[in-house]
Write a protein that holds these residues in place. Structure first.
Motif, short mmCIF file in Angstrom:
data_model
loop_
_atom_site.label_atom_id
_atom_site.label_comp_id
_atom_site.label_asym_id
_atom_site.label_seq_id
_atom_site.Cartn_x
_atom_site.Cartn_y
_atom_site.Cartn_z
N LEU A 55 0.65 -1.13 -0.01
CA LEU A 55 -0.14 -0.17 0.02
C LEU A 55 1.13 1.27 -0.13
N SER A 57 1.42 5.69 -1.49
CA SER A 57 0.50 6.75 -2.09
C SER A 57 0.01 6.59 -3.41
N THR A 60 -3.85 4.12 -3.49
CA THR A 60 -4.80 4.14 -2.61
C THR A 60 -6.12 3.62 -3.17
N ASN A 115 -10.14 3.80 3.41
CA ASN A 115 -9.76 5.16 3.01
C ASN A 115 -9.90 5.90 4.72
N GLU A 129 -8.13 0.13 6.01
CA GLU A 129 -7.12 0.54 4.94
C GLU A 129 -6.46 2.04 5.48
N ASP A 131 -4.72 4.76 4.14
CA ASP A 131 -4.06 5.17 2.76
C ASP A 131 -3.87 6.50 2.97
N LEU A 136 1.17 4.38 5.84
CA LEU A 136 0.20 3.59 4.87
C LEU A 136 0.46 2.17 5.22
N ASN A 257 2.56 -4.25 5.54
CA ASN A 257 2.81 -3.68 4.45
C ASN A 257 4.05 -4.41 3.84
#
Ligand SMILES: [Ca+2]
Ligand SMILES: [Ca+2]
Ligand SMILES: [Ca+2]
Ligand SMILES: [Ca+2]
Length: 355
Positions: A55, A57, A60, A115, A129, A131, A136, A257
């Motif tokens: 994950l 930037s 997303t 989000n 998530e 994001d 992240l 991640n």
């Protein structure tokens, strides 16, 4: 006799029409995940490369709405409702899924909040998530409802062996929650029955109170039992945590991640990454400064020699790095480059835009 011809034509056509009508009705009435094989529960063929989940930037849109994993190939998340009856249970002992026969994938019960931003300001538990914001990651937070949140990775290991799973678990919760945040790795062959725990993947506590940022890296070899199988499920799981004194406490968010599953060797291997700093005409440029950033923000520096060569030795393999260049005299076409370092690499070149 004259009637027979039309009859012969009519009867084959009539049942076909009925079957088609029933099929279309069934397609309308069935829940959508049953209509086709969803990408999120497709078994990823490891002969085509590693299954990766990052994950960033730029990604997303992996999760765009709550509980919807359809855009994340071969990965699903579930909240493990009711998988334990109390808090503080060792996730290594939680070997079932919350569905009949522990069957996965389960078409309508995937779970994740989409989000989200600041983990310490969001305490709904389960999976989330994150994001945007500082960290992240795919967040895990057990609670009384979501007793054992987990993610499942679907892989096809046909013809493959020496398969590893690697990922980072980060304390992404800078709030005052203080939990004994356990984490475990499990697997099974096929789509039902108990998972088997992998003790090498166990983390006893991945968090610190009042601060975020601690990273625990897992990189383990999966057992030969999973080799050469069309359906392997690998699961990473936490549980509703206890406080260090054994009492109930709100959990800290764990962030997962940089996940990979495949045949990629161990993290013990380190390699060299090198290249040249050049003009478009191929002339080496001396004394340019190249910085290598790892995925935790650690930086190393190298200066190009009179022929433009630079190099970094002892780079831990199996990670992603960003290389940036700076020079007082030159402008570069591509002043930063991202490299997934799995093997030694000797041609990470930087070119000036002129001269
Ligand atoms: Ca999103
Ligand atoms: Ca923390
Ligand atoms: Ca802790
Ligand atoms: Ca708890």
């Amino acid at each position: 006799m004259k009637n027979q011809k039309p009859h012969r034509k009519f009867f084959p056509v009539f049942p076909v029409a009925i079957v088609l009508a029933l099929l279309s009705l069934a397609l309308v009435l069935l829940p959508s995940p049953l209509r086709s094989v969803e990408a999120n529960s497709t078994y990823f063929d490891l002969s085509t490369g590693n299954l990766t989940l990052n994950l960033t930037s730029g990604t997303t849109n992996l999760i765009t709405s709550n509980d919807n994993w359809t855009a994340v190939s071969s990965v699903e998340g579930y909240c493990g409702d009711g998988l334990t009856s109390t808090f503080g249970v060792d996730p290594q002992t939680v070997l079932t899924a919350e569905f009949p026969s522990s069957a996965l994938p389960s078409s309508s019960d995937t779970c994740i909040a989409a989000n989200k931003g600041n983990p310490s300001a969001y305490n709904a538990g389960g999976l989330a998530e994150f994001d945007s914001g500082t960290y992240l990651a795919f967040g895990f937070q057990g609670n009384v409802q979501s007793r054992a949140p987990y993610m499942v990775f679907y892989v096809n290991t046909t013809g493959r062996s020496n398969i590893r799973i690697a990922f980072d678990v980060t304390d992404i919760d800078g709030g005052s929650n203080n939990a004994v945040s356990q984490f475990a790795v499990q697997y099974r062959v096929g789509e039902s029955g108990n998972f088997t725990n992998l003790p090498a993947g166990y983390i006893a506590d991945a968090t610190d109170p009042n601060v975020a940022g601690r990273v625990t890296s897992v990189n383990i070899l999966l057992p030969p039992a999973i080799n050469n199988q069309p359906q392997v499920q690998i699961r990473i799981i936490t549980t509703d945590a206890a406080a260090p004194d054994g009492t109930s406490s709100p959990d800290e968010w764990l962030g997962v991640n940089n996940l990979r599953i495949g045949n990629f060797g161990t993290t013990a291997a380190s390699v060299s990454v090198s290249g040249r700093v050049l003009t478009p005409g191929g002339r080496g440029i001396a004394r340019a400064s190249i910085t290598m950033w790892d995925d935790q923000g650690n930086a190393r520096n190298s200066i190009s020699n009179p022929f433009g060569f630079y190099s970094f030795d002892d780079v831990p393999a199996g990670r992603t790095y960003i290389f940036t260049i700076a020079s007082r005299r030159y402008i570069f076409n591509q002043p930063s480059q991202v490299l997934n370092v799995d093997n030694a690499y000797d041609s990470l070149n930087f070119f000036t835009s002129s001269k």
